[in-house]
Design an enzyme around this catalytic site. Structure first.
Site, PDB file in Angstrom:
ATOM      1  N   HIS A 143      52.349 -71.407  59.490  1.00  0.00           N
ATOM      2  CA  HIS A 143      52.823 -72.848  60.001  1.00  0.00           C
ATOM      3  C   HIS A 143      52.188 -72.824  61.467  1.00  0.00           C
ATOM      4  O   HIS A 143      52.218 -71.733  62.115  1.00  0.00           O
ATOM      5  CB  HIS A 143      53.982 -72.955  59.933  1.00  0.00           C
ATOM      6  CG  HIS A 143      54.633 -74.532  60.375  1.00  0.00           C
ATOM      7  ND1 HIS A 143      54.855 -75.109  61.668  1.00  0.00           N
ATOM      8  CD2 HIS A 143      55.100 -75.353  59.502  1.00  0.00           C
ATOM      9  CE1 HIS A 143      55.124 -76.201  61.755  1.00  0.00           C
ATOM     10  NE2 HIS A 143      55.492 -76.626  60.174  1.00  0.00           N
ATOM     11  N   ASP A 194      59.573 -65.825  59.883  1.00  0.00           N
ATOM     12  CA  ASP A 194      59.714 -67.182  59.793  1.00  0.00           C
ATOM     13  C   ASP A 194      60.342 -67.391  58.444  1.00  0.00           C
ATOM     14  O   ASP A 194      59.632 -67.599  57.501  1.00  0.00           O
ATOM     15  CB  ASP A 194      58.465 -67.930  60.009  1.00  0.00           C
ATOM     16  CG  ASP A 194      58.424 -69.286  59.778  1.00  0.00           C
ATOM     17  OD1 ASP A 194      59.538 -69.933  59.320  1.00  0.00           O
ATOM     18  OD2 ASP A 194      57.463 -69.963  59.945  1.00  0.00           O
ATOM     19  N   GLN A 203      61.141 -71.387  55.231  1.00  0.00           N
ATOM     20  CA  GLN A 203      61.010 -71.767  53.688  1.00  0.00           C
ATOM     21  C   GLN A 203      61.854 -70.931  52.705  1.00  0.00           C
ATOM     22  O   GLN A 203      61.880 -71.204  51.506  1.00  0.00           O
ATOM     23  CB  GLN A 203      59.591 -71.867  53.218  1.00  0.00           C
ATOM     24  CG  GLN A 203      58.696 -73.040  53.892  1.00  0.00           C
ATOM     25  CD  GLN A 203      59.311 -74.488  53.657  1.00  0.00           C
ATOM     26  OE1 GLN A 203      59.959 -74.742  52.705  1.00  0.00           O
ATOM     27  NE2 GLN A 203      59.162 -75.654  54.448  1.00  0.00           N
ATOM     28  N   LYS A 222      66.200 -78.044  56.866  1.00  0.00           N
ATOM     29  CA  LYS A 222      65.669 -77.697  55.528  1.00  0.00           C
ATOM     30  C   LYS A 222      66.708 -77.204  54.486  1.00  0.00           C
ATOM     31  O   LYS A 222      66.461 -76.686  53.454  1.00  0.00           O
ATOM     32  CB  LYS A 222      64.296 -76.774  55.664  1.00  0.00           C
ATOM     33  CG  LYS A 222      63.276 -77.467  56.668  1.00  0.00           C
ATOM     34  CD  LYS A 222      62.068 -76.627  56.780  1.00  0.00           C
ATOM     35  CE  LYS A 222      61.035 -77.338  57.332  1.00  0.00           C
ATOM     36  NZ  LYS A 222      59.831 -76.769  57.685  1.00  0.00           N
ATOM     37  N   CYS A 233      50.808 -78.937  58.566  1.00  0.00           N
ATOM     38  CA  CYS A 233      51.139 -78.190  59.733  1.00  0.00           C
ATOM     39  C   CYS A 233      50.217 -76.575  59.586  1.00  0.00           C
ATOM     40  O   CYS A 233      50.699 -75.704  59.975  1.00  0.00           O
ATOM     41  CB  CYS A 233      52.308 -78.028  60.275  1.00  0.00           C
ATOM     42  SG  CYS A 233      53.127 -79.682  60.828  1.00  0.00           S
TER      43      CYS A 233
HETATM   44  C1  LIG Z   1      59.204 -76.355  58.837  1.00  0.00           C
HETATM   45  C2  LIG Z   1      58.648 -75.110  59.107  1.00  0.00           C
HETATM   46  C3  LIG Z   1      58.537 -74.804  60.527  1.00  0.00           C
HETATM   47  C4  LIG Z   1      58.964 -75.402  61.547  1.00  0.00           C
HETATM   48  O1  LIG Z   1      60.187 -76.037  61.558  1.00  0.00           O
HETATM   49  P1  LIG Z   1      60.962 -77.027  62.465  1.00  0.00           P
HETATM   50  O2  LIG Z   1      62.218 -77.384  61.935  1.00  0.00           O
HETATM   51  O3  LIG Z   1      59.893 -78.197  62.313  1.00  0.00           O
HETATM   52  O4  LIG Z   1      60.965 -76.532  63.912  1.00  0.00           O
HETATM   53  C5  LIG Z   1      58.112 -73.304  60.539  1.00  0.00           C
HETATM   54  N1  LIG Z   1      57.206 -72.561  59.908  1.00  0.00           N
HETATM   55  C6  LIG Z   1      57.549 -73.045  58.405  1.00  0.00           C
HETATM   56  C7  LIG Z   1      57.226 -72.035  57.517  1.00  0.00           C
HETATM   57  C8  LIG Z   1      58.008 -74.374  58.091  1.00  0.00           C
HETATM   58  O5  LIG Z   1      58.322 -74.711  56.772  1.00  0.00           O
END
Ligand SMILES: *Cc1c(COP(=O)(O)O)cnc(C)c1O
Length: 408
Positions: free
Chosen positions: A122, A199, A202, A225, A366
């Protein structure tokens, strides 16, 4: 035992609303999830009963708000199996968590050091590292992907060296739903003493996470999320690393003593929590985690796998459809696809679906480098939450058939 999806759906009031006179089919969970009634009730009761600033007041409301927020910190600690609450930092979200690390770790980075990310990231796991690399004259290296959307692990191993300082990769790709073999990736990086950030934006809503078992150095995720409000995220970091890092922001709450000559910082985790936090969202994140635990991350994972495979099978029956990363080694959470029709963009499809009450994401998600790799400007992405049913998928497929008739 299969989940009782009907009773789960009943806990989400928004699923009862109509969009363009159709029942809402919400398949944009990778962008943000909907909120269950207990989360909504908790927001309401916070403001009606204990609203006050935290960590400051001697009065009862302030103490109760502080206790609840610190209770959520403990809930998070247990949820990801961290060893200490000092390692759990409240942030605004995944983006904020990654930026915190990319900024605060700068003193540990020397010129010519190397930072590794992957082609599947992302933007929020690309740009902060570019800025760090530029600031410290370090090099940014990228793990390539193959046409299935899998990271090429042999190439990854070639990128690693004594120069590698940090590696930052996602657990599950938000654009393709590819699940990366993060345990293997972490272990390889640790052979060179590199720090690893995962990260988990997801993965945390879809699958159990155990930071001690993974042995990652940092883990970042967002509340919104995972059925919690927006404006709260978590950074997990190993204590000995957080101790060595400089503060991200400066101000109230993160100090021990301030004079004009010198300021000393608070101990962890408060050193990284300057200013008044999003108290309501921080507290309610705990409620959202209790909601997930009441169903069970493993059960959610199994249910969503069923939905993912059902959708993939049904999509394959359609004409002129391209499914990205269909043959990836492991997938979860989302399916990305396009109609193979000239001059038709993903947003054309999304627009027609919306007219039928179906919410999907279209565009680059993104992740422009992934789109460049596949030579496209965007995809249609259906992404799942615990409340999605096979009926939702049937409606999506009907909607896509209609879109195809209109666009071909
Ligand atoms: C949504 C997402 C982000 C960013 O998250 P925010 O809540 O917008 O800060 C970063 N990495 C992944 C894989 C995402 O799905």
């Amino acid at each position: 035992m299969p989940l009782d999806i009907q009773s789960i759906r009943e806990q989400f009031p928004i699923l009862k609303r109509k969009v363009n006179n159709q029942e809402l089919v919400y398949l944009d969970n990778a962008a943000s999830s909907q909120k269950p009634q207990i989360v909504l009730d908790k927001i309401d009761s916070y403001y009606k009963t204990i609203n006050a600033n935290v960590h400051r007041g001697i009065h009862t409301l302030s103490q109760e708000a502080t206790e609840e927020m610190e209770n959520t910190r403990s809930i998070v600690k247990e949820f990801i199996n961290a060893s200490k609450t000092e390692e759990i930092i409240f942030t605004k979200g995944t983006t904020d968590s990654i930026n915190l690390v990319a900024y605060s770790i700068q003193e540990l980075i020397q010129p010519d050091d190397e930072i590794i990310i992957s082609h599947l990231e992302h933007h929020s796991n690309i740009v902060p590292w570019q800025i760090l690399a530029e600031r410290k004259k370090a090099k940014l290296k990228v793990i390539p992907i193959d046409k299935n959307g899998d990271l090429i692990l042999d190439e990854y191993k070639k990128l690693l060296s004594e120069k590698t300082k940090i590696l930052s990769v996602n657990h599950i790709s938000n654009a393709l739903g590819v699940v990366n073999p993060i345990k293997e990736i972490i272990d390889e990086a640790h052979k060179y003493n590199a720090y690893v950030l995962i990260d988990a934006a997801q993965s945390i809503p879809h699958t159990p996470i155990n930071v001690q078992e993974l042995d990652c150095d940092f883990l970042a995720f967002s509340g919104h999320k995972m059925y919690a409000p927006t404006g709260v995220g978590i950074l997990y970091g190993k204590e000995h690393l957080l101790e060595k890092m400089i503060p991200y922001q400066a101000g109230g709450e993160m100090i021990k003593e301030v004079t004009f000559e010198k300021t000393t910082y608070q101990t962890l985790p408060f050193k990284f929590e300057a200013g008044t936090p999003n108290i309501e969202a921080n507290i309610v994140l705990g409620t959202a985690i209790e909601f997930i635990k009441s169903i069970g991350s493993k059960n959610i994972e199994q249910h969503e796998q069923k939905i993912l495979h059902y959708l993939t099978d049904e999509l394959e029956k359609l004409d002129d459809i391209i499914i990205y990363a269909k043959n990836a080694k492991s997938r979860a959470g989302a399916v990305s696809f396009n109609f193979n029709l000239n001059g038709i963009s993903s947003s054309d499809v999304g627009f027609i679906l919306d007219k039928q009450g179906i919410a999907v994401r279209t565009g680059h998600h993104c992740t422009q480098p992934i789109m460049h790799y596949f030579g496209i400007s965007g995809t249609v992405r259906a992404s799942f939450g615990v409340y999605n049913s096979t009926e939702d998928i049937d409606k999506l497929i009907q909607g896509l058939k209609k879109a195809y008739q209109m666009l071909k």
